[in-house]
Write an enzyme that holds these catalytic residues in place. Structure first.
Site, PDB file in Angstrom:
ATOM      1  N   LEU A  40       0.827  -1.223   0.000  1.00 57.98           N
ATOM      2  CA  LEU A  40       0.000   0.000   0.000  1.00 57.98           C
ATOM      3  C   LEU A  40       0.848   1.254   0.000  1.00 57.98           C
ATOM      4  CD1 LEU A  40      -3.161   0.856   1.991  1.00 57.98           C
ATOM      5  CD2 LEU A  40      -1.127   2.244   2.423  1.00 57.98           C
ATOM      6  N   LEU A  41       0.467   2.187  -0.866  1.00 58.41           N
ATOM      7  CA  LEU A  41       1.071   3.531  -0.869  1.00 58.41           C
ATOM      8  C   LEU A  41       0.000   4.507  -0.395  1.00 58.41           C
ATOM      9  CD1 LEU A  41       2.838   5.305  -3.857  1.00 58.41           C
ATOM     10  CD2 LEU A  41       0.544   6.027  -3.200  1.00 58.41           C
ATOM     11  N   ASP A  43       0.327   8.813   1.408  1.00 54.68           N
ATOM     12  CA  ASP A  43       0.760  10.197   1.148  1.00 54.68           C
ATOM     13  C   ASP A  43       2.113  10.318   0.451  1.00 54.68           C
ATOM     14  OD1 ASP A  43      -1.234  10.198   3.039  1.00 54.68           O
ATOM     15  OD2 ASP A  43      -0.078  11.245   4.570  1.00 54.68           O
ATOM     16  N   GLN A  59       4.455   7.264   1.768  1.00 56.66           N
ATOM     17  CA  GLN A  59       4.053   6.365   2.841  1.00 56.66           C
ATOM     18  C   GLN A  59       3.852   4.988   2.231  1.00 56.66           C
ATOM     19  OE1 GLN A  59       2.956   7.230   6.511  1.00 56.66           O
ATOM     20  NE2 GLN A  59       4.838   8.110   5.744  1.00 56.66           N
ATOM     21  N   TYR A 102       5.677   8.084   9.920  1.00 56.22           N
ATOM     22  CA  TYR A 102       4.534   8.739   9.293  1.00 56.22           C
ATOM     23  C   TYR A 102       4.987   9.940   8.457  1.00 56.22           C
ATOM     24  CZ  TYR A 102       0.708   6.030  11.374  1.00 56.22           C
ATOM     25  OH  TYR A 102      -0.195   5.043  11.687  1.00 56.22           O
ATOM     26  N   ARG A 161       0.998  15.522  13.933  1.00 58.05           N
ATOM     27  CA  ARG A 161       1.853  14.869  12.931  1.00 58.05           C
ATOM     28  C   ARG A 161       2.014  15.664  11.631  1.00 58.05           C
ATOM     29  NH1 ARG A 161      -2.471  11.160  13.702  1.00 58.05           N
ATOM     30  NH2 ARG A 161      -4.131  11.445  12.180  1.00 58.05           N
ATOM     31  N   ASP A 162       2.811  15.097  10.748  1.00 57.81           N
ATOM     32  CA  ASP A 162       3.012  15.562   9.372  1.00 57.81           C
ATOM     33  C   ASP A 162       3.745  16.900   9.300  1.00 57.81           C
ATOM     34  OD1 ASP A 162       1.401  13.323   9.011  1.00 57.81           O
ATOM     35  OD2 ASP A 162      -0.431  14.480   8.698  1.00 57.81           O
ATOM     36  N   GLU A 220      -4.783  17.286   9.082  1.00 60.27           N
ATOM     37  CA  GLU A 220      -3.597  16.525   8.698  1.00 60.27           C
ATOM     38  C   GLU A 220      -2.849  17.237   7.570  1.00 60.27           C
ATOM     39  OE1 GLU A 220      -5.276  12.602   7.616  1.00 60.27           O
ATOM     40  OE2 GLU A 220      -4.489  11.857   9.505  1.00 60.27           O
TER      41      GLU A 220
HETATM   42  C1  FRU Z   1      -2.745  11.052   5.930  1.00 61.71           C
HETATM   43  C2  FRU Z   1      -2.095  10.348   7.101  1.00 61.71           C
HETATM   44  C3  FRU Z   1      -1.128  11.253   7.835  1.00 61.71           C
HETATM   45  C4  FRU Z   1      -0.198  10.254   8.486  1.00 61.71           C
HETATM   46  C5  FRU Z   1      -0.096   9.193   7.416  1.00 61.71           C
HETATM   47  C6  FRU Z   1       0.094   7.797   7.931  1.00 61.71           C
HETATM   48  O1  FRU Z   1      -3.191  10.169   4.960  1.00 61.71           O
HETATM   49  O2  FRU Z   1      -3.079   9.840   7.978  1.00 61.71           O
HETATM   50  O3  FRU Z   1      -1.719  12.141   8.744  1.00 61.71           O
HETATM   51  O4  FRU Z   1       1.038  10.810   8.794  1.00 61.71           O
HETATM   52  O5  FRU Z   1      -1.295   9.257   6.666  1.00 61.71           O
HETATM   53  O6  FRU Z   1       0.331   6.921   6.870  1.00 61.71           O
END
Ligand code: FRU
Length: 498
Positions: A40-41, A43, A59, A102, A161-162, A220
């Protein structure tokens, strides 16, 4: 015991060997989009220009077609079209990122590539901790983790996060997506002089702030940048209810524009505008390249929306990134257009001028295919509506009476029904459409609106059928697009791999 990155790479390589034939058999494998080799891919992460190359990370859960423990996969390109797969950049091999590396971002400083990401940690009772972490590379291939640089500040939950880092007037800034302990989505600001030490400055925007009403329980993937005199905040709020043509996907991705005052930590902004009006778009990330262009790539997917019934999961992979888009600000709107480099994919140009459409279903010789680019200029639209099909089950319609543009596709969850996304469009002038084996990206009126969606109906009727309730006249150009399919063969050499 936690595995080393070498052991993890070996496991991934073995898994790829084991299932790559299954993946390769999928007719829905895309021809010119960035997909995971397996698994799975989601972000896009760390989109940057470093040492003459574009880098994009993503990701990645290489072991399942579900969300779970995330790694940073890595692709490198010198033209934004031909990508080479690089070794995995970040693996969850430390106490502070053991349940996932993440999303995050990258900046170049002192000839090094700095990655900022969120370390996700869960305990046995499902309690979450998150750490904003740093990893640095000298060659853009091997990354050395420096560990947590930011802990969750008081007043916020671990849904923090992020990190997106950027430079403005010679100073380093970071925005982080957050949830307050009262359950409101926010974006918070940090500053730094050295990228290692960060100072917290509180919220820049959020639900209930700057004149916004309730606007979601979590924000996010923030991104802040200046574009032609405007400050733009891209954000993905979660928890908005559908409202007319807006917010019809599960989670949303859009922008506010206005003026940021970095000294006072304020952002005067207008309304939230969705970036993409299709079914599948989330978590975009931007960067500025060596030509000064603001470029954006998104995830052509959305969490929890039909992922378990996605047809590609039978072939052990799921999701793709969007094509890279060039952003511009014009007449109070963010325009998004595919980067011009994509023209190198074009083959077999077909052109028709002044094609009259004045009734039911016409198709044109060679204006067909599963993988193509289409450029339509609307010369005359004296009709209540104008439509064309893509495959057997998808239809694009401009309704001149309602002034709406829509995309209809088969509902994956209920194959007897269709689903539709629409936006208000006062007039229709041009359509530029990129179709891949199982995706479509539609750029309307030179990037005023964009629709991105995965569509699955192979083997489809490859003809495009045009119809109109009235008189329409079109100029049409069509190209076939090259199959790149480079991802399993075109590896970048690396020093730490197997
Ligand atoms: C958005 C998210 C981010 C998180 C990541 C985890 O799609 O939920 O907030 O860092 O994906 O894969």
């Amino acid at each position: 015991m936690t595995k080393t990155i070498f052991e993890i790479e070996e496991l991934i390589t073995n898994r790829i060997k084991e299932i790559q034939n299954i993946v390769a058999d999928d007719p829905y494998r895309l021809h010119y989009h960035l997909m995971p080799q397996i698994g799975l891919l989601n972000d896009p992460n760390g989109f940057a220009y470093f040492n003459g190359c574009y880098h994009i990370f993503y990701q990645w859960n290489p072991f399942e077609t579900k969300h779970g423990i995330k790694y940073w996969g890595h692709y490198i390109s010198d033209d934004l079209v031909h990508w080479k797969e690089a070794p995995i950049a970040l693996a969850p091999d430390q106490w502070y990122d053991k349940n996932g590396c993440y999303s995050g971002s990258a900046v170049v400083h002192d000839n090094k590539l700095y990655l900022f990401y969120t370390g996700n940690v869960m305990d046995d009772d499902g309690n979450r901790e998150s750490y904003q972490c740093l990893a640095v590379s000298e060659d853009g291939l091997e990354f050395h983790k420096r560990g947590p640089i930011i802990h969750v500040p008081e007043g916020y939950t671990p849904h923090f996060r992020d990190p997106k880092v950027f430079c403005e007037a010679g100073k380093w800034y970071m925005v982080v997506g957050a949830q307050t302990t009262e359950g409101k989505g926010e974006v918070v600001l940090y500053t730094s002089t050295d990228l290692d030490n960060w100072t917290f400055h509180g919220p820049l925007a959020g639900s209930g702030r700057n004149g916004l009403g309730d606007f979601g329980y979590m924000w996010e993937c923030p991104d802040v940048f200046r574009l032609d005199g405007q400050d733009i905040l891209i954000i993905c709020p979660q928890g908005l209810e559908p409202r007319g043509y807006e917010f019809n996907n599960i989670f949303h991705s859009g922008y506010f524009s206005g003026k940021v005052d970095y000294e006072q930590v304020t952002f005067e902004h207008g309304r939230f505008t969705e970036l993409d009006r299709g079914f599948d778009f989330y978590a975009p990330q931007t960067m500025i390249d060596d030509r000064g262009r603001r470029l954006m790539v998104g995830w052509m997917g959305n969490a929890e929306e039909g992922e378990s019934i996605h047809p590609t999961t039978r072939y052990e992979w799921i999701h793709t990134l969007t094509l890279p888009r060039h952003l511009e600000w014009k007449d109070g709107k963010l325009l998004q257009n595919p980067v011009e480099e994509l023209q190198c994919l074009r083959e077999n140009e077909i052109e028709y001028m002044d094609v009259p459409i004045d009734g039911d279903k016409i198709s044109l010789p060679n204006v067909q295919g599963n993988v193509l680019e289409l450029e339509i200029t609307i010369k005359e639209l004296d009709a209540t509506s104008f439509s064309f099909t893509l495959g057997e089950n998808n239809e694009i319609t401009y309704d001149k009476l309602k002034k709406t543009f829509s995309l209809k596709r088969l509902n994956l969850a209920d194959e007897n029904n269709y689903e539709k996304r629409s936006c208000v469009l006062n007039e229709l002038n041009t359509i530029r459409l990129f179709k891949d084996t199982s995706s479509v990206e539609i750029f309307i009126n030179n990037g005023e609106e964009v629709f991105s969606a995965r569509i699955f109906d192979y083997p489809a009727d490859p003809n495009i059928h045009f119809s109109a309730n009235g008189n329409v006249s079109l100029d049409i150009k069509k190209w076939s697009l090259k199959k790149l399919n480079a991802f399993n063969t075109n590896h970048v050499n690396h020093t730490i791999g197997i």
